[in-house]
Design an enzyme around this catalytic site. Structure first.
Site, short mmCIF file in Angstrom:
data_model
loop_
_atom_site.label_atom_id
_atom_site.label_comp_id
_atom_site.label_asym_id
_atom_site.label_seq_id
_atom_site.Cartn_x
_atom_site.Cartn_y
_atom_site.Cartn_z
N CYS A 72 40.92 -9.40 13.87
CA CYS A 72 40.91 -7.81 14.16
C CYS A 72 42.29 -7.06 14.23
CB CYS A 72 40.18 -7.56 15.34
SG CYS A 72 40.70 -8.42 17.13
N HIS A 125 39.40 -7.33 21.71
CA HIS A 125 39.19 -6.93 20.28
C HIS A 125 39.46 -5.40 20.06
CE1 HIS A 125 36.83 -7.14 16.41
NE2 HIS A 125 36.12 -6.16 16.81
N HIS A 137 36.25 -2.78 11.50
CA HIS A 137 36.74 -3.84 12.31
C HIS A 137 36.66 -5.35 11.42
CE1 HIS A 137 33.11 -5.52 14.56
NE2 HIS A 137 32.65 -4.75 13.60
#
Length: 161
Positions: A72, A125, A137
């Site tokens: 990420c 994240h 993402h």
């Protein structure tokens, strides 16, 4: 166009950030989804076009490039770096600490969205906010870079543009 050809083209175009988003979309076989809002500035539009150009690149926990795959934070670092912005590396906590904190109501396409765990207060994240509750993402193992809904209320928004 085969996936391997698209990936090779993505890598060659990675530095060509001045291409119009529509041209990148045609060349890469990507049509921006209608759910994403229009960014409010040329740099934000550039970030969104770059983010979309890596759609389909696999998630790899140790990856830092399109050829290796992305996790990420390496995805967000790669995208913003191509727009001339250094997020401070491929680590979510560093990226969050270097960005200006904003509210959900202030969030615009091109901002960052961070997910955290309440009990541990841990940021785990990060994605690129696309507007209308959507984000680009690199989700997790077994998935690819994609445009998805912001799937939790445990999020923090931040701006680097």
């Amino acid at each position: 166009m085969a996936n391997s050809s698209k990936r090779a083209l993505r890598e060659r175009l990675g530095a060509a950030i001045c291409l119009p988003a529509a041209l990148c979309s045609v060349l890469l076989g990507i049509v921006p989804p209608p759910a994403a809002a229009k960014p409010s500035g040329s740099l934000a539009a550039q970030v969104m076009a770059i983010a979309a150009s890596y759609q389909g690149v696999p998630y790899v926990a140790t990856g830092y490039t399109p050829a290796q795959g992305f996790n990420c934070s390496s995805y967000t670092q790669w995208v913003y770096q191509r727009a001339g912005i250094d997020l401070g590396g491929a680590y979510t906590v560093t990226q969050y600490s270097r960005a200006r904190k904003i509210t959900k109501a202030e969030a615009k396409p091109g901002d960052l969205v961070f997910f955290y765990n309440y009990p541990n207060n841990f940021i785990g994240h990060v994605g690129i906010y696309a507007g209308n509750g959507m984000m680009w993402h690199a989700p997790r193992t077994g998935r690819v870079v994609s445009l998805d809904q912001v799937y939790s209320s445990k999020v923090l928004y931040a701006r680097v543009l």
